[in-house]
Motif scaffolding. Structure first.
Motif, PDB file in Angstrom:
ATOM      1  N   CYS A  63    -111.137   2.034 -23.075  1.00 56.17           N
ATOM      2  CA  CYS A  63    -112.098   1.174 -22.390  1.00 56.17           C
ATOM      3  C   CYS A  63    -112.713   0.190 -23.385  1.00 56.17           C
ATOM      4  O   CYS A  63    -112.614   0.371 -24.593  1.00 56.17           O
ATOM      5  N   GLY A  64    -113.338  -0.839 -22.846  1.00 54.12           N
ATOM      6  CA  GLY A  64    -113.971  -1.821 -23.712  1.00 54.12           C
ATOM      7  C   GLY A  64    -113.182  -3.113 -23.763  1.00 54.12           C
ATOM      8  O   GLY A  64    -112.719  -3.596 -22.738  1.00 54.12           O
ATOM      9  N   SER A  65    -112.992  -3.614 -24.961  1.00 54.03           N
ATOM     10  CA  SER A  65    -112.483  -4.974 -25.098  1.00 54.03           C
ATOM     11  C   SER A  65    -111.009  -5.070 -24.761  1.00 54.03           C
ATOM     12  O   SER A  65    -110.301  -4.074 -24.645  1.00 54.03           O
ATOM     13  N   SER A  66    -110.542  -6.305 -24.618  1.00 48.24           N
ATOM     14  CA  SER A  66    -109.149  -6.541 -24.229  1.00 48.24           C
ATOM     15  C   SER A  66    -108.237  -6.603 -25.444  1.00 48.24           C
ATOM     16  O   SER A  66    -107.072  -6.900 -25.322  1.00 48.24           O
ATOM     17  N   ARG A  67    -108.790  -6.302 -26.628  1.00 45.56           N
ATOM     18  CA  ARG A  67    -108.017  -6.503 -27.859  1.00 45.56           C
ATOM     19  C   ARG A  67    -106.695  -5.733 -27.810  1.00 45.56           C
ATOM     20  O   ARG A  67    -106.670  -4.522 -27.724  1.00 45.56           O
ATOM     21  N   PHE A  87    -106.454   5.775 -17.892  1.00 50.71           N
ATOM     22  CA  PHE A  87    -106.562   4.703 -18.876  1.00 50.71           C
ATOM     23  C   PHE A  87    -107.459   3.597 -18.354  1.00 50.71           C
ATOM     24  O   PHE A  87    -107.501   3.353 -17.154  1.00 50.71           O
ATOM     25  N   ALA A  88    -108.144   2.923 -19.266  1.00 51.75           N
ATOM     26  CA  ALA A  88    -108.863   1.717 -18.864  1.00 51.75           C
ATOM     27  C   ALA A  88    -107.804   0.672 -18.514  1.00 51.75           C
ATOM     28  O   ALA A  88    -106.715   0.657 -19.089  1.00 51.75           O
ATOM     29  N   ARG A  89    -108.162  -0.176 -17.566  1.00 51.74           N
ATOM     30  CA  ARG A  89    -107.184  -1.073 -16.966  1.00 51.74           C
ATOM     31  C   ARG A  89    -106.485  -1.999 -17.962  1.00 51.74           C
ATOM     32  O   ARG A  89    -105.256  -2.124 -17.969  1.00 51.74           O
ATOM     33  N   ILE A  90    -107.257  -2.652 -18.816  1.00 55.58           N
ATOM     34  CA  ILE A  90    -106.633  -3.645 -19.704  1.00 55.58           C
ATOM     35  C   ILE A  90    -105.779  -2.953 -20.759  1.00 55.58           C
ATOM     36  O   ILE A  90    -104.694  -3.413 -21.096  1.00 55.58           O
ATOM     37  N   TYR A  92    -104.169  -0.232 -20.336  1.00 59.25           N
ATOM     38  CA  TYR A  92    -102.956   0.199 -19.625  1.00 59.25           C
ATOM     39  C   TYR A  92    -101.930  -0.930 -19.602  1.00 59.25           C
ATOM     40  O   TYR A  92    -100.777  -0.758 -19.982  1.00 59.25           O
ATOM     41  N   ARG A  93    -102.381  -2.126 -19.193  1.00 57.80           N
ATOM     42  CA  ARG A  93    -101.408  -3.223 -19.103  1.00 57.80           C
ATOM     43  C   ARG A  93    -100.971  -3.702 -20.487  1.00 57.80           C
ATOM     44  O   ARG A  93     -99.815  -4.056 -20.687  1.00 57.80           O
ATOM     45  N   ASN A  94    -101.878  -3.674 -21.442  1.00 57.83           N
ATOM     46  CA  ASN A  94    -101.492  -4.081 -22.799  1.00 57.83           C
ATOM     47  C   ASN A  94    -100.419  -3.155 -23.360  1.00 57.83           C
ATOM     48  O   ASN A  94     -99.463  -3.611 -23.999  1.00 57.83           O
TER      49      ASN A  94
ATOM     50  N   SER B 124    -112.034  -9.295 -22.446  1.00 55.92           N
ATOM     51  CA  SER B 124    -112.377  -8.430 -21.319  1.00 55.92           C
ATOM     52  C   SER B 124    -113.504  -8.982 -20.456  1.00 55.92           C
ATOM     53  O   SER B 124    -113.574  -8.688 -19.271  1.00 55.92           O
ATOM     54  N   TYR B 193    -110.224   0.229 -12.293  1.00 56.33           N
ATOM     55  CA  TYR B 193    -109.141  -0.459 -11.556  1.00 56.33           C
ATOM     56  C   TYR B 193    -109.617  -1.158 -10.269  1.00 56.33           C
ATOM     57  O   TYR B 193    -108.831  -1.768  -9.573  1.00 56.33           O
ATOM     58  N   ARG B 383    -122.316  -4.220 -24.847  1.00 55.83           N
ATOM     59  CA  ARG B 383    -121.698  -2.964 -25.283  1.00 55.83           C
ATOM     60  C   ARG B 383    -122.508  -2.320 -26.385  1.00 55.83           C
ATOM     61  O   ARG B 383    -122.967  -3.012 -27.300  1.00 55.83           O
TER      62      ARG B 383
END
Ligand code: SF4
Lengths: 185, 432
Positions: A63-67, A87-90, A92-94, B124, B193, B383
């Protein structure tokens, strides 16, 4: 006899700031990122993880940033798979997009302990806990995601698609000529 | 097939008559965003795809804001990769130092995101633009690379949680306190999600800036996006930033929601999120005067002009407590200039605060206010994870600008009402 890999166990809500602290984001070099992987939650991880090891965690991993530096660091540290309850969504896709195998399986996440020897069959989604003699089944990837994984990640997938003439476009529901919500002029 | 607001925008951009939750689609994007941390990785991936040019140089925004103005040699090199790519590709919306701001404050201000549009950003907090009734979500660098090449992105159509707002925020309660309360209620994976749709009679009294703050933190509940119904305020705002044509979408009245949560705005009090999760909230008044070392007022969550007005209102004629560092960071150059014109910057400096050029800076532990071991900060950011603002042994407490400013004056965590009474609702929207 299957050969197991060591499991590294983490709790719920492991965020991307502990996977790779932002103070190291001035680089995107995988090896450099791997050297600091999990540093703020487990200072021993980076120096002790072995090629093929597996991370097992609870809910909302990543979770957290999209890094993308987070899954990149995990992959570059030699980890072969991440198993989590969710998993946090981003993240998961990363992970899918860069080709880091991840499996969602609440039972495995709950029962596997740190140091257990674990092996994974990606074909069937089955997870074996060799230390405890248990077997778990993870939710399989949906077909569309499997296509991306089969192509070797999103980049080869898109590259192949952009090379395909429009008339022979793949079956994905991509509309080429629909009007959109707005236009930039 | 009845659809939620998010589902309608996704369907239209995928060229489909309807979509349902769980469906995987490929949709056209109206705008692709990247910053100095994520774009360099994306550019490397873009180059592997083998196309010479981006899909549309007018639909890409590149903003150096995280470690910019360049913090050190390494970050200078990251920024340079992005700058050179922008030049080579003729990217129209590249914002150089001096014109830039924190991306999620900058893009709406520049009129680059309007209702009904679909935006992906390699950050994000791209979910911020849901405030204007757009679908926007954070993706990774590889997604960004693919979107820059193809103008599309893949999505799993989300389920939605509907938040029906009633009443009006009172006293010092703000949009920040609203979203902190919601995250405290549903947890950091409470909307995992899903999309969070905000509707109801209570919307009318929420300023656009408060909506940005709320949508910004949807990701902190794990959501794919947060989105606000379009109303008169949205239309007036859109007209003030752009003359582009846009399309409004509204949820069908019989759309399916996984959950509906009714929120009584009158009951929201100033909140503080304790370390180390944004869901760890309690009323600021119950924080037992926890002593602090630093206050940060800024970020994509709360660095807009209304935020600075609120902070200045509290700091006016008062001083930052001894032993406390107070750092104020306007989110964009436009906000900075407006704050200068209104005398807010003067108020900050007179109170003993430091005022910086726009940057993400301390929000992600980058620069401009890093914490040492054992130090505690109250921040208007989003955060408070372990090590987020510096040393893993430091602590971040999240709050609204008014609360943060009050803490700076008190030297410990307090409810802003203890320092000064709140002006009437709406005061900071118009007050000059
Ligand atoms: S201000 Fe903070 S949360 Fe917002 S984009 Fe910058 S680093 Fe991210």
């Amino acid at each position: 006899m299957k050969q197991g890999r060591r499991a590294w166990k983490y709790p719920d809500n492991v965020d991307t700031d502990v996977i790779v602290p932002a103070r190291y984001l001035t680089t995107s070099d995988p090896a450099e990122l791997a050297a600091h992987c999990m540093e703020d939650i487990d200072p021993d991880f980076a120096s002790h993880v072995a090629q093929g090891d597996i991370i097992v965690a609870g809910e909302n991993f990543g979770c957290g940033s999209s890094r993308e530096h987070a899954p990149i660091a995990i992959k570059a540290s030699g980890v072969s798979c991440v198993i989590a309850a969710s998993f946090a969504r981003i993240f998961y896709r990363n992970a899918i997009n860069i080709g880091l195998p991840i499996l969602e399986c609440a039972d495995a996440a709950a029962e596997i302990k740190g140091g257990d020897m674990v092996s994974v069959d990606f074909e069937t989604g089955e997870i074996y806990n060799l230390t405890r003699g248990a077997r778990y089944r993870a939710a399989p990837f949906p077909p569309f995601v499997r296509d991306i994984v089969a192509a070797g990640g999103l980049i080869p997938y898109i590259a192949a698609k952009l090379r395909t003439p429009k008339s022979a476009a793949p079956s994905a529901p991509l509309a080429e000529d629909t009007p959109q919500g707005g236009t930039l002029q | 097939m009845p659809m939620t607001m998010t589902q309608k925008i996704l369907a239209d951009h995928a060229g489909l008559a309807s979509v349902e939750a769980g469906q995987l689609i490929e949709a056209k994007v109206d705008l692709v965003l990247g910053n100095d941390v994520t774009a360099p990785v994306a550019i490397k991936e873009f180059e592997k795809i083998g196309v010479a040019e981006v899909f549309d140089r007018r639909r890409i925004a590149l903003v150096p804001d995280h470690f910019a103005p360049n913090k050190d040699i390494k970050s200078a090199e990251q920024c340079k990769i992005m700058r050179e790519f922008a030049r080579k590709q003729g990217i129209e919306h590249y914002f150089e130092i001096g014109r830039m701001g924190i991306e999620h404050a900058l893009l709406p201000e520049q009129g680059l995101v309007l209702p009904g549009e679909l935006v992906v950003g390699a950050d994000s907090h791209t979910c911020t633009y849901g405030a204007v009734g757009a679908f926007s979500t954070g993706v990774g660098s590889t997604d960004m690379a693919a979107a820059m090449a193809a103008g599309t992105a893949w999505f799993k159509v989300p389920q939605a949680i509907r938040f029906v707002l009633h009443g009006t925020l009172e006293g010092w309660a703000t949009g920040k306190d609203l979203i902190l309360s919601i995250i405290g209620e549903i947890g950091v994976d409470g909307a995992l999600y899903r999309s969070m749709e905000f509707v109801g009679p209570g919307l009318a009294a929420l300023s656009m800036e408060e909506r940005f703050t709320v949508a910004n933190m949807a990701i902190e509940a794990g959501a794919k996006n947060g989105i606000f119904a379009v109303d008169e305020r949205t239309r007036a705002w859109a007209a003030s930033v752009s003359s582009r044509h846009y399309r409004e979408y509204a949820a069908d009245s019989d759309a399916e929601y996984e959950r509906t949560i009714v929120v009584d705005l009158n009951r929201i009090k100033p909140q503080i999120a304790f370390p180390h999760l944004p869901s760890n909230v309690r009323p600021a008044a119950d924080a037992e005067k926890t002593p602090i070392d630093q206050v940060v007022i800024g970020s994509c969550t709360n660095g807009r002009i209304e935020d600075l007005r609120a902070a200045a209102f509290v700091l006016k004629g008062r001083s930052v407590a001894e032993g406390v560092r107070c750092i104020v960071i306007p989110a964009t150059q436009q906000v900075y200039r407006q704050a200068l014109r209104e005398g807010l910057v003067d108020t900050f400096i007179e109170a003993g605060a430091a005022v910086s050029t726009p940057t993400c800076g301390p929000c992600l532990g980058g620069h401009m206010g890093i914490l040492a071991a054992g130090e505690r900060a109250v921040a208007t950011t989003n955060r408070n994870f372990v090590g987020r603002m510096g040393h893993p042994g430091s602590e971040v407490y999240l709050a609204s600008p008014a609360t943060a400013a009050a803490c700076a004056v008190a030297g410990c965590i307090v409810d802003p009402g203890e320092i000064v009474a709140a002006p009437p609702r709406g005061y900071f929207e118009t007050h000059l």
